[in-house]
Design a protein around this motif. Sequence first.
Motif, PDB file in Angstrom:
ATOM      1  N   PHE A  75      58.104  40.803  46.907  1.00 25.19           N
ATOM      2  CA  PHE A  75      57.176  40.727  48.038  1.00 25.19           C
ATOM      3  C   PHE A  75      57.599  41.774  49.058  1.00 25.19           C
ATOM      4  N   LEU A  76      56.866  42.900  49.068  1.00 24.98           N
ATOM      5  CA  LEU A  76      57.220  44.041  49.911  1.00 24.98           C
ATOM      6  C   LEU A  76      56.407  43.997  51.198  1.00 24.98           C
ATOM      7  N   GLU A  77      57.091  44.010  52.334  1.00 22.61           N
ATOM      8  CA  GLU A  77      56.468  43.845  53.639  1.00 22.61           C
ATOM      9  C   GLU A  77      56.551  45.165  54.431  1.00 22.61           C
ATOM     10  N   PRO A  78      55.430  45.850  54.644  1.00 25.34           N
ATOM     11  CA  PRO A  78      55.470  47.128  55.375  1.00 25.34           C
ATOM     12  C   PRO A  78      55.932  46.930  56.819  1.00 25.34           C
ATOM     13  N   LYS A  79      57.035  47.561  57.162  1.00 25.44           N
ATOM     14  CA  LYS A  79      57.620  47.344  58.488  1.00 25.44           C
ATOM     15  C   LYS A  79      56.706  47.822  59.608  1.00 25.44           C
ATOM     16  N   ARG A  80      55.936  48.881  59.353  1.00 26.51           N
ATOM     17  CA  ARG A  80      55.058  49.401  60.399  1.00 26.51           C
ATOM     18  C   ARG A  80      53.964  48.404  60.785  1.00 26.51           C
ATOM     19  N   LEU A  81      53.738  47.415  59.938  1.00 23.74           N
ATOM     20  CA  LEU A  81      52.679  46.446  60.211  1.00 23.74           C
ATOM     21  C   LEU A  81      53.213  45.113  60.723  1.00 23.74           C
ATOM     22  N   TYR A  82      54.509  44.987  60.861  1.00 19.81           N
ATOM     23  CA  TYR A  82      55.103  43.703  61.227  1.00 19.81           C
ATOM     24  C   TYR A  82      54.541  43.139  62.535  1.00 19.81           C
ATOM     25  N   ASN A  83      54.349  43.992  63.509  1.00 19.08           N
ATOM     26  CA  ASN A  83      53.910  43.508  64.826  1.00 19.08           C
ATOM     27  C   ASN A  83      52.458  43.839  65.116  1.00 19.08           C
ATOM     28  N   GLY A  84      51.669  44.022  64.070  1.00 25.01           N
ATOM     29  CA  GLY A  84      50.249  44.288  64.225  1.00 25.01           C
ATOM     30  C   GLY A  84      49.888  45.612  63.606  1.00 25.01           C
ATOM     31  N   PRO A  85      48.682  45.726  63.034  1.00 20.04           N
ATOM     32  CA  PRO A  85      48.263  46.992  62.423  1.00 20.04           C
ATOM     33  C   PRO A  85      48.265  48.122  63.443  1.00 20.04           C
ATOM     34  N   PHE A  86      48.775  49.287  63.025  1.00 19.64           N
ATOM     35  CA  PHE A  86      48.723  50.436  63.906  1.00 19.64           C
ATOM     36  C   PHE A  86      47.360  51.111  63.767  1.00 19.64           C
ATOM     37  N   ASN A  87      47.011  51.923  64.712  1.00 17.68           N
ATOM     38  CA  ASN A  87      45.739  52.627  64.676  1.00 17.68           C
ATOM     39  C   ASN A  87      45.860  53.805  63.726  1.00 17.68           C
ATOM     40  N   GLY A  88      45.225  53.691  62.578  1.00 16.46           N
ATOM     41  CA  GLY A  88      45.395  54.689  61.533  1.00 16.46           C
ATOM     42  C   GLY A  88      44.890  56.067  61.883  1.00 16.46           C
ATOM     43  N   HIS A  89      44.156  56.215  62.990  1.00 17.43           N
ATOM     44  CA  HIS A  89      43.658  57.530  63.366  1.00 17.43           C
ATOM     45  C   HIS A  89      44.758  58.432  63.891  1.00 17.43           C
ATOM     46  N   HIS A  90      45.936  57.881  64.152  1.00 19.56           N
ATOM     47  CA  HIS A  90      47.014  58.679  64.728  1.00 19.56           C
ATOM     48  C   HIS A  90      48.096  58.927  63.683  1.00 19.56           C
ATOM     49  N   ASP A  91      48.702  60.097  63.734  1.00 17.70           N
ATOM     50  CA  ASP A  91      49.809  60.425  62.854  1.00 17.70           C
ATOM     51  C   ASP A  91      51.164  60.142  63.508  1.00 17.70           C
ATOM     52  N   ARG A  92      51.145  59.598  64.697  1.00 17.35           N
ATOM     53  CA  ARG A  92      52.371  59.246  65.405  1.00 17.35           C
ATOM     54  C   ARG A  92      52.275  57.797  65.868  1.00 17.35           C
ATOM     55  N   PRO A  93      53.390  57.175  66.236  1.00 14.45           N
ATOM     56  CA  PRO A  93      53.330  55.763  66.638  1.00 14.45           C
ATOM     57  C   PRO A  93      52.406  55.572  67.833  1.00 14.45           C
ATOM     58  N   VAL A  94      51.654  54.503  67.800  1.00 11.88           N
ATOM     59  CA  VAL A  94      50.787  54.149  68.909  1.00 11.88           C
ATOM     60  C   VAL A  94      50.954  52.660  69.192  1.00 11.88           C
ATOM     61  N   THR A  95      50.436  52.229  70.317  1.00  8.50           N
ATOM     62  CA  THR A  95      50.506  50.819  70.649  1.00  8.50           C
ATOM     63  C   THR A  95      49.731  50.001  69.621  1.00  8.50           C
ATOM     64  N   PRO A  96      50.332  48.940  69.074  1.00  3.05           N
ATOM     65  CA  PRO A  96      49.599  48.122  68.095  1.00  3.05           C
ATOM     66  C   PRO A  96      48.325  47.552  68.699  1.00  3.05           C
ATOM     67  N   TRP A  97      47.408  47.213  67.813  1.00  4.57           N
ATOM     68  CA  TRP A  97      46.185  46.579  68.268  1.00  4.57           C
ATOM     69  C   TRP A  97      46.522  45.286  68.987  1.00  4.57           C
ATOM     70  N   SER A  98      45.691  44.924  69.943  1.00  8.00           N
ATOM     71  CA  SER A  98      45.921  43.666  70.655  1.00  8.00           C
ATOM     72  C   SER A  98      45.667  42.497  69.730  1.00  8.00           C
ATOM     73  N   LYS A  99      46.203  41.335  70.115  1.00  9.84           N
ATOM     74  CA  LYS A  99      46.158  40.189  69.202  1.00  9.84           C
ATOM     75  C   LYS A  99      44.735  39.743  68.885  1.00  9.84           C
ATOM     76  N   HIS A 100      43.811  39.904  69.818  1.00 10.47           N
ATOM     77  CA  HIS A 100      42.466  39.425  69.516  1.00 10.47           C
ATOM     78  C   HIS A 100      41.798  40.270  68.441  1.00 10.47           C
ATOM     79  N   GLU A 101      42.391  41.408  68.137  1.00  8.64           N
ATOM     80  CA  GLU A 101      41.858  42.250  67.071  1.00  8.64           C
ATOM     81  C   GLU A 101      42.551  41.989  65.739  1.00  8.64           C
TER      82      GLU A 101
END
Length: 337
Positions: free
Chosen positions: A170-196
């Motif tokens: 069971f492989l867990e992508p670390k970049r998604l642990y605290n919410g999906p990132f905005n895939g439009h960016h090639d650099r770290p961005v603020t995760p989506w808010s919880k209501h999303e």
Amino acid sequence: MPRMTMIEAIRDAMDVAMGRDDNVVVFGEDAGYFGGVFRCTQGLQQKYGSSRCFDTPINESGIIAAAIGMASYGLRPCVEIQFADYMYPAYDQIVSEAARIRYRSNGEFTCPIVIRMPTGGGIFGGQTHSQSPEALFTHVSGLKTVVPSNPYDAKGLLIAAIDDPDPVIFLEPKRLYNGPFNGHHDRPVTPWSKHELGEVPQGTFKVPLGSAAVRREGSDVTILAYGTMVYVAEAAADEAAVEADVIDLRTLLPLDLDTIVTSVRKTGRCVIVHEATLTSGFGAELAALVQEHCFYHLEAPAIRVAGWDTPYPHAQEWDYFPGPARVSHAIREVMEA
């Protein structure tokens, strides 16, 4: 329904499984009192006691060996390898013992263990905390390999994995642990808010192993992805201005080949995206299957977009990852063929 991060959903899945079955045990390095380096097991020892959620020595081979022995005698271990990069000392136990017990014993014994591992990069963890070794497991008969991309699937797939009679990676992508990132960016961005974030049902529910999900429907091109790359694929489709079938594989083995074939035969084009290195990556298997099953429907060769064929480049990891620019270039290439 509550909204959860992937960490919360994974923790909730183990909580549900432990609450309904005393045979489920959780352990690993720092997985007990501390609650895991990413806090996925936080609070489980306090709730279920140190005999069911406990810490282990820094000995991955010993962790897996103990889990195999427990599973052979009727328990259902759900163990944590702190990073996927750390599993190599345990690889022989996984491949030579866990994967083969059912066959070696002619079905007398099974090995219902789940081996949880944070995978992939994007947290500046360096070479020994960022690898994506899924192809090392998909090559091994007797193992099942799962990679969730969102909290809903993480919980449902983990409960299904714990209930499965055979070993599940069971492989867990670390970049998604605290919410999906905005895939439009090639650099770290603020995760989506919880209501999303997707809502996650309370209690027991399962996402069947071996079932892919079509995240976006379109007729121009099929994009096959899993884990973090699902969001990159969606962003790339937007950037390339195409109507794409974006398929989240969710389970690499067993693979939902029917969904893949149906989509590629419809679109006639296929782009495959994964974070691991290109050569001998799981994308090569996907490309071979697409060629075998969809050859007469293809308008262009299937293209793989993946990590570089180098040791993990810590200083250049955001160039190493397939980003929307690289994936959209591949989309345009197959569209123009």
